[in-house]
Design a protein around this motif. Structure first.
Motif, PDB file in Angstrom:
ATOM      1  N   GLU A  14      -7.177   5.479  -0.704  1.00  0.00           N
ATOM      2  CA  GLU A  14      -7.100   4.394   0.280  1.00  0.00           C
ATOM      3  C   GLU A  14      -5.642   4.034   0.542  1.00  0.00           C
ATOM      4  OE1 GLU A  14     -11.024   1.747  -0.254  1.00  0.00           O
ATOM      5  OE2 GLU A  14      -9.679   1.672  -1.994  1.00  0.00           O
ATOM      6  N   PRO A  15      -4.931   4.865   1.325  1.00  0.00           N
ATOM      7  CA  PRO A  15      -3.498   4.656   1.546  1.00  0.00           C
ATOM      8  C   PRO A  15      -3.148   3.375   2.291  1.00  0.00           C
ATOM      9  CG  PRO A  15      -4.350   6.353   3.009  1.00  0.00           C
ATOM     10  CD  PRO A  15      -5.441   6.055   2.020  1.00  0.00           C
ATOM     11  N   ASP A  16      -4.149   2.767   2.955  1.00  0.00           N
ATOM     12  CA  ASP A  16      -3.902   1.507   3.671  1.00  0.00           C
ATOM     13  C   ASP A  16      -4.505   0.301   2.960  1.00  0.00           C
ATOM     14  OD1 ASP A  16      -2.372   2.320   5.931  1.00  0.00           O
ATOM     15  OD2 ASP A  16      -4.177   3.232   6.764  1.00  0.00           O
ATOM     16  N   LYS A  17      -5.126   0.540   1.797  1.00  0.00           N
ATOM     17  CA  LYS A  17      -5.793  -0.563   1.102  1.00  0.00           C
ATOM     18  C   LYS A  17      -5.351  -0.719  -0.351  1.00  0.00           C
ATOM     19  CE  LYS A  17     -10.037  -0.470   3.901  1.00  0.00           C
ATOM     20  NZ  LYS A  17     -11.519  -0.330   3.851  1.00  0.00           N
TER      21      LYS A  17
ATOM     22  N   ASN B  31       1.089   3.609   2.320  1.00  0.00           N
ATOM     23  CA  ASN B  31       1.762   3.766   3.610  1.00  0.00           C
ATOM     24  C   ASN B  31       2.916   2.784   3.760  1.00  0.00           C
ATOM     25  OD1 ASN B  31       0.200   5.909   4.489  1.00  0.00           O
ATOM     26  ND2 ASN B  31      -1.329   4.604   5.467  1.00  0.00           N
ATOM     27  N   GLN B  32       2.741   1.571   3.276  1.00  0.00           N
ATOM     28  CA  GLN B  32       3.829   0.590   3.316  1.00  0.00           C
ATOM     29  C   GLN B  32       4.973   0.998   2.404  1.00  0.00           C
ATOM     30  OE1 GLN B  32       1.519  -2.861   2.251  1.00  0.00           O
ATOM     31  NE2 GLN B  32       1.278  -3.532   4.378  1.00  0.00           N
TER      32      GLN B  32
ATOM     33  N   THR C 239       0.840  -1.194   0.000  1.00  0.00           N
ATOM     34  CA  THR C 239       0.000   0.000   0.000  1.00  0.00           C
ATOM     35  C   THR C 239       0.880   1.250   0.000  1.00  0.00           C
ATOM     36  OG1 THR C 239      -0.060   0.173   2.410  1.00  0.00           O
ATOM     37  CG2 THR C 239      -1.745  -1.231   1.340  1.00  0.00           C
TER      38      THR C 239
ATOM     39  N   ASP D  23       6.935   3.610   4.143  1.00  0.00           N
ATOM     40  CA  ASP D  23       7.745   2.967   5.186  1.00  0.00           C
ATOM     41  C   ASP D  23       8.991   2.331   4.577  1.00  0.00           C
ATOM     42  OD1 ASP D  23       5.966   3.699   7.160  1.00  0.00           O
ATOM     43  OD2 ASP D  23       4.938   1.756   7.207  1.00  0.00           O
TER      44      ASP D  23
ATOM     45  N   GLN E  90      -1.789  11.926  -0.308  1.00  0.00           N
ATOM     46  CA  GLN E  90      -2.141  10.512  -0.269  1.00  0.00           C
ATOM     47  C   GLN E  90      -3.100  10.162  -1.408  1.00  0.00           C
ATOM     48  OE1 GLN E  90      -4.431  10.158   3.520  1.00  0.00           O
ATOM     49  NE2 GLN E  90      -6.164   9.712   2.184  1.00  0.00           N
TER      50      GLN E  90
END
Length: 257
Positions: free
Chosen positions: A34-37, A4-5, A2, A8, A31
């Protein structure tokens, strides 16, 4: 992976937390929905975030754009005029923006200055840091494996077909020690002079420093702000390509400066 990942992943080696005095907002600047999906399948790389690079990245089907020069530099700004055009191009295309400024200049081995140092033949295991900005040492200096002329050094510093903005051949005819600090680090020639280096390579040039450089007897090469800062984004691009299945492209949009 994603968004965010992905950030990281970048920050694991670029370490923006070590450069807290950088006025640029390092990391995710815009962003996606859906930054986490949402899975990041394609990443575009460029030196600058602008309307053109955002549009070209979107047209290429990229999910994110990674740049050295982002859109946010620490102060408030109204989202109007040209800035609105830039921001809206990202948002309308669900294109994320990730920027790393000073962390990308300073990083070894993936930064602009490490790439420039390696290109001219400096050993990255032996280089030393210099050229301080806001308490952060960004530049690198070291000794060449064999002496070169200033013309030979300029040729090594740039990619084929590129030309320097200026060469000030005011130092030794045989150059052994060289300092590099990409981009707009013109005034850091002073640090190179204090170290007694034979040559200094940066991006920009300055009328005000011409006579000072001559009087101090150092060779100075201004390779172009853009041309000296394509290295970091491309080194990060190559790392991401090797270590993941994400498709990567480089958007070359030179400014000639």
């Amino acid at each position: 992976m994603t968004l965010n990942q992905l950030n990281d992943y970048f920050n694991a080696f670029l370490k923006e937390e070590e450069f807290s005095r950088d006025v640029s907002l390092n990391g995710i600047q815009i962003q996606n929905k859906e930054p986490d999906k949402k899975e990041i399948k394609k990443v575009a790389f460029a030196v600058d975030a602008c309307e053109a690079t955002a549009r070209l990245a979107a047209e290429a089907g990229a999910d994110a754009l990674f740049v050295h020069h982002g859109l946010f530099w620490g102060g408030c700004q109204t989202i109007t005029g040209s800035f609105y055009k830039r921001i809206s191009t990202f948002i309308n295309n669900d294109l994320a923006l990730i920027a790393y400024h000073i962390p990308l200049d300073a990083n070894i081995p993936y930064g602009n200055n490490a790439g420039l140092a390696a290109r001219i033949g400096l050993d990255l295991e032996k280089v030393q840091r210099f050229a301080e900005w806001l308490g952060m040492e960004i530049g690198l200096w070291g000794e060449l494996p064999a002496p070169v002329s200033v013309e030979e050094l300029a040729k090594k510093a740039l990619a084929p077909g590129e030309k320097p903005l200026a060469i000030l051949p005011f130092g030794k005819k045989e150059i052994r020690t060289v300092g590099v600090c990409s981009g707009g680090a013109t005034e850091d020639v002073e640090a190179a002079i204090q170290l007694g280096l034979d040559a200094y390579i940066t991006g920009e040039t300055s009328h005000e420093l011409y006579h000072y450089v001559e009087e101090c007897g150092i060779n100075m090469i201004s390779g172009g702000h853009y041309q000296t800062e394509t290295l970091g984004v491309n080194l990060v691009k190559e790392k991401l390509e090797k270590e993941t299945d994400i498709e990567c492209i480089f958007i070359d949009l030179p400014t000639k400066l």
